[in-house]
Write a protein that holds these residues in place. Structure first.
Motif, PDB file in Angstrom:
ATOM      1  N   VAL A 136       0.605  -0.955   0.307  1.00  0.00           N
ATOM      2  CA  VAL A 136      -0.368   0.554  -0.252  1.00  0.00           C
ATOM      3  C   VAL A 136       0.587   1.169   0.315  1.00  0.00           C
ATOM      4  N   ILE A 137       2.329   1.547   0.856  1.00  0.00           N
ATOM      5  CA  ILE A 137       2.660   2.748   0.678  1.00  0.00           C
ATOM      6  C   ILE A 137       3.167   2.494  -0.473  1.00  0.00           C
ATOM      7  N   LEU A 138       3.944   1.628  -1.000  1.00  0.00           N
ATOM      8  CA  LEU A 138       4.627   1.667  -2.026  1.00  0.00           C
ATOM      9  C   LEU A 138       3.922   1.787  -3.587  1.00  0.00           C
ATOM     10  N   PHE A 139       2.978   1.422  -3.535  1.00  0.00           N
ATOM     11  CA  PHE A 139       1.750   2.177  -4.613  1.00  0.00           C
ATOM     12  C   PHE A 139       1.383   3.291  -4.367  1.00  0.00           C
ATOM     13  N   HIS A 140       0.745   4.255  -2.470  1.00  0.00           N
ATOM     14  CA  HIS A 140       1.012   5.335  -3.170  1.00  0.00           C
ATOM     15  C   HIS A 140       1.766   6.211  -2.952  1.00  0.00           C
ATOM     16  N   ALA A 141       3.792   5.644  -3.030  1.00  0.00           N
ATOM     17  CA  ALA A 141       4.341   6.442  -3.369  1.00  0.00           C
ATOM     18  C   ALA A 141       5.291   6.579  -4.572  1.00  0.00           C
ATOM     19  N   GLY A 142       4.255   5.726  -6.001  1.00  0.00           N
ATOM     20  CA  GLY A 142       3.829   6.394  -6.871  1.00  0.00           C
ATOM     21  C   GLY A 142       5.090   5.200  -8.051  1.00  0.00           C
ATOM     22  N   PHE A 143       5.675   3.663  -7.051  1.00  0.00           N
ATOM     23  CA  PHE A 143       6.051   3.181  -7.245  1.00  0.00           C
ATOM     24  C   PHE A 143       5.205   1.631  -8.198  1.00  0.00           C
ATOM     25  N   SER A 144       5.569   2.367  -9.836  1.00  0.00           N
ATOM     26  CA  SER A 144       4.534   1.615 -10.985  1.00  0.00           C
ATOM     27  C   SER A 144       4.900   0.054 -10.537  1.00  0.00           C
ATOM     28  N   PHE A 145       5.834  -0.826 -10.655  1.00  0.00           N
ATOM     29  CA  PHE A 145       6.385  -2.045  -9.687  1.00  0.00           C
ATOM     30  C   PHE A 145       4.953  -2.532  -9.151  1.00  0.00           C
ATOM     31  N   PHE A 146       4.549  -2.250  -8.290  1.00  0.00           N
ATOM     32  CA  PHE A 146       3.534  -2.199  -7.132  1.00  0.00           C
ATOM     33  C   PHE A 146       2.457  -1.229  -7.905  1.00  0.00           C
ATOM     34  N   SER A 147       1.836  -2.099  -8.910  1.00  0.00           N
ATOM     35  CA  SER A 147       0.985  -1.653  -9.045  1.00  0.00           C
ATOM     36  C   SER A 147      -0.980  -1.655  -8.886  1.00  0.00           C
ATOM     37  N   GLY A 148      -0.508  -3.443  -7.940  1.00  0.00           N
ATOM     38  CA  GLY A 148      -1.733  -3.306  -7.590  1.00  0.00           C
ATOM     39  C   GLY A 148      -1.706  -3.300  -6.068  1.00  0.00           C
ATOM     40  N   GLY A 149      -0.560  -2.828  -5.134  1.00  0.00           N
ATOM     41  CA  GLY A 149      -0.573  -2.637  -3.880  1.00  0.00           C
ATOM     42  C   GLY A 149      -1.425  -2.296  -2.624  1.00  0.00           C
ATOM     43  N   PHE A 150      -2.612  -1.404  -3.854  1.00  0.00           N
ATOM     44  CA  PHE A 150      -3.712  -0.688  -2.944  1.00  0.00           C
ATOM     45  C   PHE A 150      -4.340  -2.292  -2.357  1.00  0.00           C
ATOM     46  N   ILE A 151      -4.420  -3.559  -2.911  1.00  0.00           N
ATOM     47  CA  ILE A 151      -4.802  -4.478  -2.449  1.00  0.00           C
ATOM     48  C   ILE A 151      -4.837  -4.684  -1.068  1.00  0.00           C
ATOM     49  N   GLY A 152      -3.278  -4.374  -0.266  1.00  0.00           N
ATOM     50  CA  GLY A 152      -3.640  -4.559   0.463  1.00  0.00           C
ATOM     51  C   GLY A 152      -4.496  -4.609   2.270  1.00  0.00           C
ATOM     52  N   VAL A 153      -5.010  -3.344   1.360  1.00  0.00           N
ATOM     53  CA  VAL A 153      -5.599  -3.557   2.451  1.00  0.00           C
ATOM     54  C   VAL A 153      -7.168  -4.330   2.242  1.00  0.00           C
ATOM     55  N   ASP A 154      -7.503  -4.654   1.841  1.00  0.00           N
ATOM     56  CA  ASP A 154      -8.401  -6.267   1.115  1.00  0.00           C
ATOM     57  C   ASP A 154      -7.613  -6.857   2.814  1.00  0.00           C
ATOM     58  N   VAL A 155      -6.314  -6.815   2.523  1.00  0.00           N
ATOM     59  CA  VAL A 155      -5.307  -7.934   3.231  1.00  0.00           C
ATOM     60  C   VAL A 155      -6.098  -7.860   4.373  1.00  0.00           C
TER      61      VAL A 155
END
Length: 655
Positions: A17-36
């Motif tokens: 989640v943090i790396l997605f919000h930071a803009g690291f495109s490699f973690f393009s689905g990082g927001f699913i950390g919230v689902d977890v």
């Protein structure tokens, strides 16, 4: 699964989640950390409640007190730390939204606010300091209902609890699948679409109580791989939550159920790095978004990935501090802060009341603009648009002319401007220039009322427009006014799906020609009375508030910002309006096209602001400078028309 592995799973959820919000495109689905996180929360809460139910020690009051001690102290700290930075750096409109978020956060309704205000993946979302609190609001709402459901079932039909939770989970999943197609934004933010993710954790807890305590390397690896796949292969276009969210959710379930001691996944999750980040994961989640948002707010250019990476590390440092100095002292059993329930409730109530009061003040004052530096305040004041004599509702125009809206009325000759709020924004500059020519000006403007007789848009603010325009035109054709300017937000008016024609609601698919005829009739009624009509064509518009954007850039250190849009985009958006406005062919019709003023200084671009000179105040209305530029072009058209030959052909045309 023991708490050490659960802490590790928290780390695996929060870092994407943090790396997605930071803009690291490699973690393009990082927001699913919230689902977890939701699955983990459902698992832990259900385990705690059921254990206390079995021991006969469960208390709703004690449950909510533990939740308050777990969630609120760190949240209050982060919000308090946001206040000075928002005060110093945030523009009034954004500060008003920040104030709204204080109220919504205090009332556990941040998800509703951010659904209403903007999308989670919208470009401006990265500059919203408390955007991430939506997930905390969903969790708090879940806590309001779930313990009551378990308590009810435990007392009435304990054997049915598992089946009831499974049934509700499937209903919620089905709803999220449907809503992801029909209401995607609401689906993302609201509890009914998210409940199944919490219940997935609850189902794991019940399965564990029923005897599932065997570890499995293949199943735990599969689960961890499903989470990782979601992090790296999902993106902003993935409809979450929906059946697609089964990938990370089922993955989390498999990890919770089968990552037992002795498995590879359990060994990984119980390493010191994972468990430490897991312990501070809640605080890390709270800190990261404000850090990123304020960095973006303050930076002239988007912060680099190196800067965002450093801020991500800083969020972990701050998280450790708040975990150790704030979270733990409020939660520990011995020598904890505010040990009694009464002192906790009183303190929480006081802080929430203060947040709400400050939020209301920030909202009511439209972002407390006086807190900004003097040059920024002066710029904002100088680039507002004129609302003088802008009527609303059904009053104020019973008799025409409207006496208070006649400017320079001592002159022998008088013109009139008819239209909506856009016409209102033009009036002061037009009245001033006409006064120098010994000509008066009557302002006849009404919110939402484009100058087309007997036609209204559907919004309730426009319900009187047909009557207003008919009265205005009836007055004008009987008056001594010989020139009328027609100005409106034509793009908005001509792109409505439905209109009201003389009280009859009609879809544009059936009423397009009627709309064209109504506009032609309006212009014809004026020209038949010997009135010269000047149509002000559409102008370039912003997708954000332009004056506020210029002020923000100035506040960041850009002394003379330029803001433009693509000319091709403007022409494409305006083409339906041009088609309607081009239609009247009467020789007494002049056309003034603002695109000739604002477009072309920079090849292929249209100016909204040029070197600090701002033409558009919000998204649509002219600033004084923008109005003056349009009025200059209007006067050119009038002078050229006055010099035309006997054929009386308009000198300036959009064609």
């Amino acid at each position: 699964m023991i708490y050490r592995e659960i802490d590790g799973l928290r780390a695996a959820a929060v870092m994407p989640v943090i790396l997605f919000h930071a803009g690291f495109s490699f973690f393009s689905g990082g927001f699913i950390g919230v689902d977890v996180f939701f699955v983990i929360s459902g698992f832990l809460i259900t385990s705690i409640i059921l254990e206390e139910m079995r021991n006969g020690t469960f208390s709703l009051a004690a449950f909510y007190e533990r939740r308050a001690r777990r969630l609120l102290p760190a949240l209050f700290l982060v919000v308090l730390c946001c206040l000075p930075f928002a005060w110093l750096w945030v523009m009034p409109e954004e500060f008003r939204t920040f104030s709204d978020s204080l109220i919504a956060t205090s009332l556990s309704g941040a998800n509703f606010l951010f659904w209403f205000k903007s999308g989670y993946f919208a470009p401006e979302a990265g500059e919203v300091p408390l955007l991430h609190i939506w997930s905390l609001a969903v969790e708090e709402q879940y806590y309001m209902f779930f313990p009551l459901l378990v308590l009810f079932m435990w007392k009435r039909r304990p054997n049915w609890l598992f089946a009831v939770l499974v049934a509700i989970a499937f209903a919620s999943l089905a709803y999220s699948e449907w809503a992801s197609r029909v209401f995607p934004s609401a689906n993302f933010y609201f509890l009914p679409s998210r409940a199944w993710e919490f219940l997935a954790g609850s189902i794991c807890s019940l399965a564990q109580l029923k005897g599932q305590k065997r570890g499995s390397n293949p199943l735990s690896l599969l689960g961890f791989g499903m989470i990782a796949f979601s992090v790296f292969y999902f993106d902003e276009t993935s409809p979450i939550p929906s059946s697609l969210a089964l990938v990370p959710v089922v993955g989390a379930m498999l990890v919770l159920l089968f990552a037992r001691q002795g498995t590879f996944v359990a060994a990984l999750l119980s390493t010191r790095a994972f468990t430490l980040i897991g312990r501070i994961s809640y605080s890390a989640y709270l800190w990261h978004q404000p850090l990123f948002a304020f960095a973006r707010i303050r930076s002239i250019d988007p912060p680099s990935l190196a800067v965002m990476g450093a801020l991500a590390c800083l969020s972990l440092v701050l998280a450790y501090g708040s975990w150790r100095l704030v979270e733990q002292p409020f939660r520990r059993r011995e020598r904890r802060l505010l040990p009694s329930t009464r002192s906790l409730v009183a303190s929480v109530s006081l802080v929430l009341a203060a947040f709400i009061a400050f939020g209301i003040y920030g909202h009511d004052t439209r972002g407390i603009p006086w807190r900004l530096p003097a040059p920024i305040k002066e710029f904002m004041a100088d680039n507002d648009w004129s609302k003088t004599c802008l009527l609303e509702g059904s009053s104020g125009w019973d008799a025409m002319p409207i006496e208070d809206c006649i400017f320079n009325g001592s002159h022998a000759e008088t013109y009139a401007i008819l239209g909506d709020s856009l016409a209102s924004s033009l009036t002061p500059a037009l009245a001033k220039r006409l006064d120098s020519m010994n000509i008066g000006l009557q302002q006849i403007t009404h919110s939402f009322c484009a100058p087309v007789a007997d036609v209204s848009m559907l919004p309730h603010q426009a319900r009187d427009c047909g009557t207003f325009n008919a009265a205005a035109i009836d007055y004008l054709v009987k008056s001594k006014v010989k020139t009328v300017f027609l100005a409106a937000s034509w793009k908005i008016f001509f792109e409505q799906p439905r209109y009201i024609f003389n009280g009859e609601e009609v879809a544009i698919s059936d009423g397009g020609q009627r709309l064209r005829d109504a506009f032609d009739k309006t212009v014809g009624a004026l020209t038949s009375a010997g009135i010269r009509v000047v149509i002000i064509y559409p102008h370039p518009r912003g997708d954000t508030e332009i004056a506020a954007k210029v002020a923000k850039l100035m506040h960041k250190g850009t002394p003379a910002p330029t803001i433009t849009i693509a000319q091709d985009d403007f022409l494409q958006q305006s083409s339906p309006s041009y088609a309607y406005l081009d239609d009247p062919k009467d020789r007494h019709v002049l056309r003034v096209d603002p695109a000739k003023i604002f477009c072309g200084i920079e090849t292929g671009r249209c100016d909204l602001a040029r070197e600090g000179k701002t033409f558009i105040s919000d998204k649509v209305h002219f600033t004084p400078a923008g109005a003056e530029a349009v009025v200059d072009e209007i006067l050119v058209a009038l002078r050229q028309d006055d010099m035309t030959d006997g054929n009386g052909m308009a000198a300036l045309s959009s064609n």
